[in-house]
Motif scaffolding. Sequence first.
Motif, PDB file in Angstrom:
ATOM      1  N   THR A  15     -57.338  35.552  70.950  1.00 11.45           N
ATOM      2  CA  THR A  15     -58.722  35.417  70.533  1.00 11.45           C
ATOM      3  C   THR A  15     -59.320  36.749  70.108  1.00 11.45           C
ATOM      4  OG1 THR A  15     -59.446  35.789  72.764  1.00 11.45           O
ATOM      5  CG2 THR A  15     -59.075  33.515  72.113  1.00 11.45           C
ATOM      6  N   LEU A  16     -60.534  36.628  69.613  1.00  9.77           N
ATOM      7  CA  LEU A  16     -61.278  37.789  69.152  1.00  9.77           C
ATOM      8  C   LEU A  16     -61.886  38.546  70.320  1.00  9.77           C
ATOM      9  CD1 LEU A  16     -62.554  39.237  66.727  1.00  9.77           C
ATOM     10  CD2 LEU A  16     -64.455  37.651  66.948  1.00  9.77           C
ATOM     11  N   HIS A 566     -58.822  40.779  61.880  1.00 11.56           N
ATOM     12  CA  HIS A 566     -58.303  40.900  63.243  1.00 11.56           C
ATOM     13  C   HIS A 566     -57.403  39.695  63.555  1.00 11.56           C
ATOM     14  CE1 HIS A 566     -58.613  41.675  67.687  1.00 11.56           C
ATOM     15  NE2 HIS A 566     -58.478  40.367  67.717  1.00 11.56           N
ATOM     16  N   GLU A 567     -57.865  38.500  63.234  1.00 13.01           N
ATOM     17  CA  GLU A 567     -57.068  37.302  63.538  1.00 13.01           C
ATOM     18  C   GLU A 567     -55.786  37.274  62.705  1.00 13.01           C
ATOM     19  OE1 GLU A 567     -57.730  35.894  66.155  1.00 13.01           O
ATOM     20  OE2 GLU A 567     -59.766  36.659  66.369  1.00 13.01           O
ATOM     21  N   HIS A 570     -53.121  39.366  64.140  1.00 13.76           N
ATOM     22  CA  HIS A 570     -52.395  38.822  65.292  1.00 13.76           C
ATOM     23  C   HIS A 570     -51.059  38.187  64.883  1.00 13.76           C
ATOM     24  CE1 HIS A 570     -54.724  39.670  68.789  1.00 13.76           C
ATOM     25  NE2 HIS A 570     -55.802  39.031  68.407  1.00 13.76           N
ATOM     26  N   GLU A 626     -54.179  43.338  71.232  1.00 16.73           N
ATOM     27  CA  GLU A 626     -55.523  43.337  70.648  1.00 16.73           C
ATOM     28  C   GLU A 626     -55.802  44.645  69.926  1.00 16.73           C
ATOM     29  OE1 GLU A 626     -57.305  40.777  70.372  1.00 16.73           O
ATOM     30  OE2 GLU A 626     -56.266  39.423  71.751  1.00 16.73           O
ATOM     31  N   HIS A 677     -58.430  42.682  75.723  1.00 21.14           N
ATOM     32  CA  HIS A 677     -59.121  43.523  74.738  1.00 21.14           C
ATOM     33  C   HIS A 677     -59.562  44.808  75.419  1.00 21.14           C
ATOM     34  CE1 HIS A 677     -59.743  39.284  73.654  1.00 21.14           C
ATOM     35  NE2 HIS A 677     -59.645  39.686  72.401  1.00 21.14           N
TER      36      HIS A 677
HETATM   37 ZN   LIG Z   1     -57.642  39.201  69.179  1.00 22.22          ZN
END
Ligand SMILES: [Zn+2]
Length: 718
Positions: A15-16, A566-567, A570, A626, A677
């Motif tokens: 996830t973010l 960002h996603e 990943h 992250e 994160h």
């Molecule tokens: Zn992330």
Amino acid sequence: MKKRALALFMAVILTLQMTGCNTGTKEQDTTAENKTQSSIKDLFNSGRNDKEDGKEPADDERESAEDDKDTESGEREADGEDEDEEVRYQDDYYEFVNQNLLSKIELAPTDAHWDWFGELNAVVSGEMEEIIDELASDGKTYEKGSSEQKIKDMYECVTNIENRNETGLGPLKPHMDSIRNAGTIGEYVDALAHLSGEFGFSSIVGGYSIMQDKADSSEYAVYMMYADTLIGKEYIEGENTQEYVDMYLEYINDMLMEFGMTANEAAQSTDSIEALLRDICASTLTTEQMYDPAVTYNVYTQQDLQKLYTNVDIPRMLKTLKIDGQDKYIVMDVEQAKKINSLLVEENLQALKDYSTFVMLNDTAKYADAAYAKLSDDMKNALYGITESWGDEKTWKNLTQDMLPWDFGMIYVKEHFSAEDKEAVEKMIGQILKEYEAIISRQEWMSDATKQKAIRKLETMQVKIGYPDQWPAARDMMQVTPISEGGSLLSNLLVSMQVSIDDSLNKLGTKVDRSEWDVTPQTINAMYDPLNNEIIFPAAILQAPFYDSDNSDGANLGGIGFVIAHEVSHAFDSSGALYDEYGNYNVWWTDEEMAEYKKMSQSIIDYYSNYEMMGTKVNGDLTLMENIADLGAMTCITSIIGDDAKALDEAFGQMTYNWASEDTASFMMYLLNTDTHSPNKVRVNAVLSSCDAFYKIYDIKETDKMYVAPEDRVGIWK
Ligand SMILES: [Zn+2]
């Protein structure tokens, strides 16, 4: 149920920001308890770099930082009026950009954390609360099975404390009795299997989850999950966390006394639970290891499983769990399983029974009678440094939303989704995927064949925006029985848990439908799912400050653009890179490339380990994936912008602004120990200090604190 959901998330989706589970977002919800949209707007305006608006001096300062580099003025300071707190952007860009905003944020006693995610979440939650209020007071009867009926009747079950107290452990009582009365290890395991099989409670042995098979993501497989380690390995083994562990042990003691044990019995049981917990945690994977398929994807046949669990009648347990007859079972934490097997002996029987008793009480505390709910709430508040509870009404309304996430989701998207915004975001996604292709193509350490595979992964990446075309089957399967028909909060909770199990069991043996959504549209977050090679942007993230159609392109690239990049990153982080374009765990790199990747990863681990928050070092291993995603995202965004200094300044400013946050010391401790994160301030400053474009537009000297020498700047995707 909560633990199960958490385990599932940990196993796959990245996830973010930290995911909700029973910790993160709940605390954030309260942040702006009574805030209206207009006060949110005030906050937006308080630190934002919008040239059209009249603004306070500090905004101007940051906004024009780019102009300043030409003037060679290394002396730029935030603002003359606060001389004690002068911050130079060259020393602390995050503080410089956000000082104006953060000076207006005061954590309420009910809050552990403030950030934009929580702020927006509070707005969503507030709207849902209004819907609950309307339904609760309209005196109408709604069609059985409609979202309105479910919400109305669920809220009545949640708020009727008399009914909750009368229900007590209700339908769980026979299961609790079976655990308490077990005379042998065999009877104990049997009792756990019945509880897990029927409702899916987390369990020391026999907890399972049905998820996509990592080796062939078009199929489902049974994963044997790790045991619930309560406050968690990181706290149990941490150097600065023992006071929190002591507090948690006190909570265990209080829950057992509430259950009916004498002070002596409870104290003794707590001691033995602690001993078991420390023993199990010593053989439990770290959080970062849980993301590594090389560590967690361990295929066992039923015969192998019997050899692993020599003290358990495996065929009997699997049959009770309704998962017998599978070709393979995937054991996620083999060492922990071995440890637990060794603990399943008669001399530990009492301690094991006490452990499972507490786990069950803990899992149901929020839904049970008022005394358990209060103990659980007090413990959570102490753990995160919250000094005042939300109060019943807020707690009840949140609980109602938790119980019916998809019904609230359907209501949310009716009012909050714009086709134009979706189109604008889709366009930006296309731009970012294209830029990533260019970034991959210029990597000298990758062979052409590997680059082709990486590009293929970009080309086939699935994108989910907004909300699902087809609402999940579990929404229809979940029915709410009102109190007038014999229902209670607990009985409806158990129905929702059964629905979740039935839904999973129905899927086992069928082909995976990749159009399904696991995330509700009202979630303020974004995700990458390596098993579907897909990025997900729920409707709720497509709003200011992340995306704003009135913003400049530079600001939106630093906002939602950074989120998207960002996603996408990943897909190529230290875990995502191990999955191919189909979402299968399949190492498609050469050994030399893998070695180079690991070398760069180690530099990133070392680099982040030098940052600290509140005197505690960032865990570079825990946050590696992250950090790779953040660093890659910044490369992508700055590559798209190129040499446009103004747009770069806007993008850096917006990204920094979006990551503004305030935390209690206890919550920061919690994040440092468990969040994959980095803390928000580090997410900003560490990334910018490693970004070449940052040095091009600002006057950063070697003596400045933001300065990192070119050879020490890190990142996989440069
Ligand atoms: Zn992330």
